[in-house]
Motif scaffolding. Structure first.
Motif, mmCIF file in Angstrom:
data_model
loop_
_atom_site.group_PDB
_atom_site.id
_atom_site.type_symbol
_atom_site.label_atom_id
_atom_site.label_comp_id
_atom_site.label_asym_id
_atom_site.label_seq_id
_atom_site.Cartn_x
_atom_site.Cartn_y
_atom_site.Cartn_z
ATOM 1 N N ARG A 94 2.353 1.873 -3.513
ATOM 2 C CA ARG A 94 1.289 2.252 -4.452
ATOM 3 C C ARG A 94 0.835 3.691 -4.198
ATOM 4 N NH1 ARG A 94 -1.324 -2.706 -3.323
ATOM 5 N NH2 ARG A 94 -3.049 -1.523 -2.403
ATOM 6 N N ALA A 95 0.684 4.055 -2.921
ATOM 7 C CA ALA A 95 0.257 5.418 -2.592
ATOM 8 C C ALA A 95 1.307 6.437 -2.990
ATOM 9 C CB ALA A 95 -0.036 5.518 -1.097
ATOM 10 N N PRO A 140 0.819 -1.225 0.000
ATOM 11 C CA PRO A 140 0.000 0.000 0.000
ATOM 12 C C PRO A 140 0.850 1.271 0.000
ATOM 13 C CG PRO A 140 -0.900 -1.608 1.541
ATOM 14 C CD PRO A 140 0.423 -2.152 1.086
ATOM 15 N N ARG A 170 0.479 -1.515 6.068
ATOM 16 C CA ARG A 170 -0.509 -2.411 5.450
ATOM 17 C C ARG A 170 -1.876 -1.735 5.293
ATOM 18 N NH1 ARG A 170 1.491 -7.763 5.937
ATOM 19 N NH2 ARG A 170 3.749 -7.566 5.842
ATOM 20 N N ASP A 171 -2.031 -0.529 5.830
ATOM 21 C CA ASP A 171 -3.306 0.182 5.833
ATOM 22 C C ASP A 171 -3.316 1.235 4.717
ATOM 23 O OD1 ASP A 171 -4.999 2.668 6.770
ATOM 24 O OD2 ASP A 171 -5.788 0.946 7.891
ATOM 25 N N GLU A 172 -4.285 1.162 3.810
ATOM 26 C CA GLU A 172 -4.325 2.048 2.643
ATOM 27 C C GLU A 172 -4.443 3.521 3.039
ATOM 28 O OE1 GLU A 172 -4.004 1.106 -0.465
ATOM 29 O OE2 GLU A 172 -4.323 -1.063 -0.425
ATOM 30 N N ARG A 179 -1.670 6.520 2.374
ATOM 31 C CA ARG A 179 -1.898 7.764 1.615
ATOM 32 C C ARG A 179 -1.444 8.981 2.412
ATOM 33 N NH1 ARG A 179 -6.568 4.883 -0.024
ATOM 34 N NH2 ARG A 179 -7.830 5.836 1.623
#
Length: 562
Positions: free
Chosen positions: A257-258, A254, A302-304, A308
């Motif tokens: 990706r963020a 995550p 691990r937390d989207e 972000r």
């Protein structure tokens, strides 16, 4: 409009070099310039032959694996002590994940650049011991930490060192010192980054415990740290980075990706340019201006939603880093140009944060083509960073006056130090005197090395496909650099917020190519003018990956009047 750099066309490869191979003549020339000397070398270069080596060939890797195997089986508390740059953070992230999944209770630790400085320190070791750590793994540091390792042993901790920095005459008494630069190393590739060493250790440890090794998940971290640390992308490093970039383009992390989305890379292929110029600076910005633990947290997140938030924080820090760097460079240039230019540049400034002195030194070395040091001058302590040019080992230069430093270390082309501020004048004098001796007679005019003459009209599909196969690019395998003569300017306009860059359309007979020149805005040509240009074909960084030309330099064409 003439540039200050010399243009030098590199020697031709021998006519019989790979003459019976399937490679076009220009590709053979490029391979020769990148150290390829046989068809087997070429096969490895293009990923057609294995390039990985046995981890147990690394010095004392067997001891490190044995100690960690016991820690994993007994669920020991293991401190992972990293560094605040991308190599150190990715190595710490990789070890934290791998050791946790194998059964250890991991205590990750990244020092504060400003409060603690580089490397192991006694206060941190005492805190980790108090948390129950009985084993410490030093990643991207520790090779020169003789006193600190002695303190760790006194506190009851075994120490494993995974490091690629230059060796000092006296080595710490660690349970294992895994460093490919050791003279007793049997490992075929001495240029692994520390995250590469962490990967090799994790691979060997999984094998020793009979566990499957999730290599793709860790290879993306290897690609990040290896590219960002500017180690040579040759041999095993090239293979690791190529595989890692493929994994990175499809990452499930995550945080990454963020960060890619925040940086405008979402959904696009991640190449070495994207790591070196987009992702790497954002990860580094945390350690430069705040605390590198933020970068580590992003990699492990691990937390989207948390990812972000962290990505936005790192991007904001990077924008501030850019602003501070440009201001520091302006002050540094003013100081350099206020006195005669010697063989080494040395500037010290109370306003420049320690986190960006390496960036300033790198730009000064590039612009003045001399070894360059930039320092944050503190009231009592100062921190400096140096970058060099070929022919001058900057880490050895620091060792030659080591009595003036509290800490120092690095590589032949990049090194740093911490010293009493009262010593800065003596340090500058000693390093300048050494550079004057070692660079006596050297031409210190910046030089552009050109691989071959390649007219723009010759850039066609099959050749472009071969050039793409030369990626990933970096030290040891730079982007190919070509010379095109007599091209016509179809369009020219400034680019960037302050117009310091240049966008062009260049015509050569029936073909027209878009081109971009960093920091060439002040030398903008007129439409219709004929130029000789030094360029590299690259994928468009702001669009959909179409080909464009990166301009390194330009001059009025010698063919302009013919």
């Amino acid at each position: 409009m003439d540039g200050a750099r010399r243009w030098r066309l590199r020697q031709q490869a021998p006519p019989d070099f790979l003459a019976r191979s399937p490679y076009p003549a220009l590709v053979r020339q490029l391979l020769w310039h990148r150290g390829v000397r046989s068809e087997e070398d070429a096969r490895r270069f293009f990923g057609q032959a294995p390039a990985e080596h046995d981890p147990l060939l690394l010095p004392e890797m067997d001891k490190a694996v044995a100690r960690l195997r016991r820690a994993a089986r007994e669920g020991e508390a293991v401190a992972v002590f990293g560094d605040f740059d991308v190599d150190g953070v990715t190595a710490a992230a990789l070890l934290t994940e791998a050791l946790s999944e194998l059964g250890c209770r991991v205590l990750p630790y990244i020092p504060d650049r400003y409060a603690e400085g580089y490397g192991l320190n006694v206060d941190a070791l005492r805190r980790l011991a108090a948390q129950g750590a009985r084993l410490l793994v030093a990643a991207d540091c520790g090779t020169t930490a003789v006193a600190e390792v002695e303190e760790a042993l006194r506190l009851g901790m075994d120490v494993l060192v995974l490091d690629h920095h230059s060796l000092s005459p006296r080595l710490p008494q660690a349970a294992a010192l895994v460093n490919p630069r050791r003279p007793d190393s049997r490992y075929p590739h001495a240029e692994l980054a520390s995250v590469g060493l962490a990967y090799k250790l994790a691979e060997a440890l999984h094998d020793a415990l009979g566990r499957d090794f999730p290599r793709r998940r860790y290879l993306e971290l290897v690609a990040l740290g290896t590219v960002a640390d500017l180690v040579p992308l040759v041999g095993e490093n090239r293979w690791l980075v190529a595989e890692g970039l493929r994994a990175l383009s499809a990452t499930s992390r995550p945080g990454l990706r963020a960060l890619a989305e925040e940086a405008g890379l979402g959904g696009r292929e991640v190449d070495s340019w994207a790591v070196g110029w987009v992702l790497g600076p954002r990860l580094n910005a945390a350690g430069r201006l705040a605390h590198a633990r933020q970068a580590l947290d992003l990699l492990l997140c691990r937390d989207e939603a948390v990812a972000r938030d962290l990505a936005r924080t790192l991007s904001a820090l990077n924008r501030e880093r850019q602003r501070l760097t440009e201001a520091a460079l302006a002050r540094a240039r003013a100081r350099v140009e206020s006195a005669p230019l010697g063989s080494l540049v040395f500037v010290a400034d109370a306003e420049t944060p320690a986190g960006i002195v390496g960036l300033v030194a790198g730009r000064l070395a590039e612009e003045y083509y001399r070894p360059a040091f930039a320092c944050e001058r503190g009231d009592t302590l100062s921190r400096g960073s140096g970058r060099s040019i070929p022919g001058f080992d900057i880490a050895a230069a620091l060792r030659s006056c080591s009595h003036l430093f509290l800490k120092h270390g690095g590589h032949p082309q990049a090194a740093g130090f911490t010293a009493p501020s009262d010593n800065l004048e003596a340090i500058a004098a000693a390093l300048t005197a050494l550079a004057e001796r070692e660079l006596a007679g050297a031409d210190l005019t910046p030089c552009l090395e050109i691989d071959a003459v390649l007219p723009l009209r010759a850039l066609r599909g099959e050749l472009v496909a071969w050039l793409d196969r030369l990626r990933p690019h970096g030290p040891g395998n730079p982007e190919p650099v070509f010379l095109a003569r007599g091209v016509t300017v179809a369009d020219a306009r400034p680019a960037g917020a302050d117009g310091q860059h240049l966008r062009l359309k260049l015509r050569d007979g029936p073909v027209t190519w878009p081109a971009f020149g960093r920091r060439l805005g002040e030398r903008a040509p007129q439409p219709g003018q004929r130029l000789d240009v030094v360029y590299s074909p690259v994928r468009d960084r702001d669009g959909e990956g179409a080909l464009e030309l990166r301009l390194h330099d330009l001059r009025p064409s010698a063919l302009a009047t013919t």
